[in-house]
Design an enzyme around this catalytic site. Structure first.
Site: not given
Length: 463
Positions: A161, A287
């Site tokens: 989780h 980027s």
């Protein structure tokens, strides 16, 4: 004159072809339109060879037709189709234009269009799987096994989780994908081997071939045997669609395993986790505006490709439906099916290339584990207390964890100060206390299970 690839409409045929030309040239041998027509010609040639063996025509005629099938070019078939408005009739005409009058009657003899099309489809998917798909999958599987073995003892915090759980090893985490991909390799092979053809005529009842053969089913088997195929157990005008449906399901099921692996590795590269990384090339840019970025774009690409091709399984299920002996509602949709396999193989190849450059940061893995290592012992502590007869061990440890969070003291520190729990502490064996004192040792059989899985899949897949 060759068409400029940047005029093509599918990203597979320009963007991904340009980035991996050798692979896409290899796949084109099976999945291009050129390849499809050549496989259809192989079926036509196999048909006439068996007609000769059966004595309906001479061996000379069979050789003549086979030679013509080797000479027909896909472009001329398309030009002929502009006249006939029928793809297989155009194919047949192109063969007949190249043979003598004596040979022409035996081209496409007793067969219907889909005898040729479905058998060609089965053959090219089967051969592509043997020659390209499975070798690529096995290469990735071998790499994952190597990584799992190499990292079998590398401490890593387990996560459920998105939260820290109990410790494992990074090799054990990779062994998950060794096993999942291994089972998919078996499934892909099994379903590819089971792809079937047909030579049963217009409605599948051997109406035409039964005029000449007392055993038309055996005649069908002989033609398909020439191609290395088996006949469908039942066919009307088309082969039972479930053979291809099962195969593509196996491909997309394997694609899901790739996407899950890519997602896991991508998330482990998050700034706040930073446990693995992809080696960047000297000229590589992460980027367009942030020079420091090193985005996990290859792993994101694999997941993105899965997102594109996975939903196409719905179309395969829709193509199971055909009215009575056949309709044409799958004639367009069926032409896009090869793209699924091409996209999958491209993703396998990319994931293999990038996983070869995967860097594991053991110190970062250890540091992340250190963040919650004192809470890790909550599970073994509760289980050990229960084994010693504590009536509500889980609740006792739960309360202890809350107190630990409030006071900043470790569970071990609190344990020995609890009047109710201290007697249990005294009854623990040295080995059991060792686990509580050194949480990193609480790995269970992570290393041994990793070795077991690697050995298992190496043996089953004969890697």
């Amino acid at each position: 004159m060759e068409r400029d690839i940047f005029l093509n409409l599918s990203p597979l045929d320009h963007r991904y072809y340009a980035s991996n030309e050798p692979l896409f040239n290899q796949l084109a041998e099976y999945f291009s339109e050129n390849a499809y027509i050549r496989y259809e010609l192989k079926v036509e040639a196999a048909l006439v060879r068996v007609l000769a063996k059966r004595g309906l025509c001479s061996q000379a005629i069979a050789a003549e037709v086979s030679q013509a099938c080797n000479e027909v070019e896909p472009e001329e078939v398309y030009l002929e189709e502009e006249k006939t408005k029928h793809n297989i009739r155009a194919l047949v005409n192109c063969i007949q234009h190249r043979v003598s009058e004596a040979a022409r009657p035996y081209v496409h003899f007793t067969t219907t269009s889909v005898d040729i099309m479905d058998s060609a489809t089965a053959l090219r998917f089967k051969e592509a799987t043997e020659k390209v798909v499975l070798p690529k999958m096995l290469e990735l599987e071998a790499l994952l096994i190597a990584i799992a073995r190499r990292e079998k003892g590398t401490l890593q915090v387990g996560r459920t989780h998105g939260q820290h759980a109990v410790p494992i090893t990074f090799g054990f985490a990779m062994a998950e994908y060794v096993s999942r991909l291994g089972s998919r390799i078996e499934c892909v092979k099994q379903t590819a081997d089971n792809l079937r053809g047909k030579i049963s005529g217009a409605v599948g009842a051997y109406n035409a071939s039964s005029l000449f053969f007392d055993d038309p089913m055996e005649f069908e088997t002989e033609v398909l045997w020439e191609l290395g195929l088996q006949p469908a157990i039942y066919s009307n005008q088309i082969v039972e669609p479930e053979y291809l449906t099962d195969y593509i399901h196996a491909i997309l099921s394997a694609f899901g395993v790739l996407a899950n692996l890519a997602d896991d590795i991508r998330n482990l590269q998050r700034t706040e986790i930073g446990e693995v990384g992809e080696v960047f090339e000297a000229t590589q840019v992460g980027s367009s505006t942030m020079p420091h970025k090193r985005n996990p774009w290859n792993f994101e690409h694999v997941k993105s490709m899965w997102k594109e091709f996975m939903p196409r399984m719905v179309t395969l299920y829709a193509d199971q439906i055909s009215e009575h002996q056949r309709d044409l509602t799958n004639s367009a949709s069926g032409r896009f099916v090869p793209e699924i396999v091409v996209g999958f193989v491209a993703a396998v190849d990319r994931l293999t290339r990038v996983m070869k450059k995967l860097v594991v940061d053991e110190s970062r893995m250890k540091r992340n584990f250190e963040m919650t290592k004192e809470m890790v012992i909550a599970e073994p502590l509760y289980i050990l207390l229960a084994s010693l007869g504590h009536p509500d061990a889980h609740e006792a440890v739960r309360k202890l964890t809350l107190k630990s969070q409030q006071t900043g003291k470790t569970l071990r520190e609190l344990l020995v100060t609890q009047e109710e729990l201290f007697p249990y502490w005294e009854r623990l064996t040295p080995k059991q206390r060792g686990v509580l004192e050194h949480p990193e040792q609480y790995r269970g059989w992570a290393e041994r299970k990793t070795e077991y899985l690697c050995d298992l899949w190496e043996k089953r897949l004969m890697i």
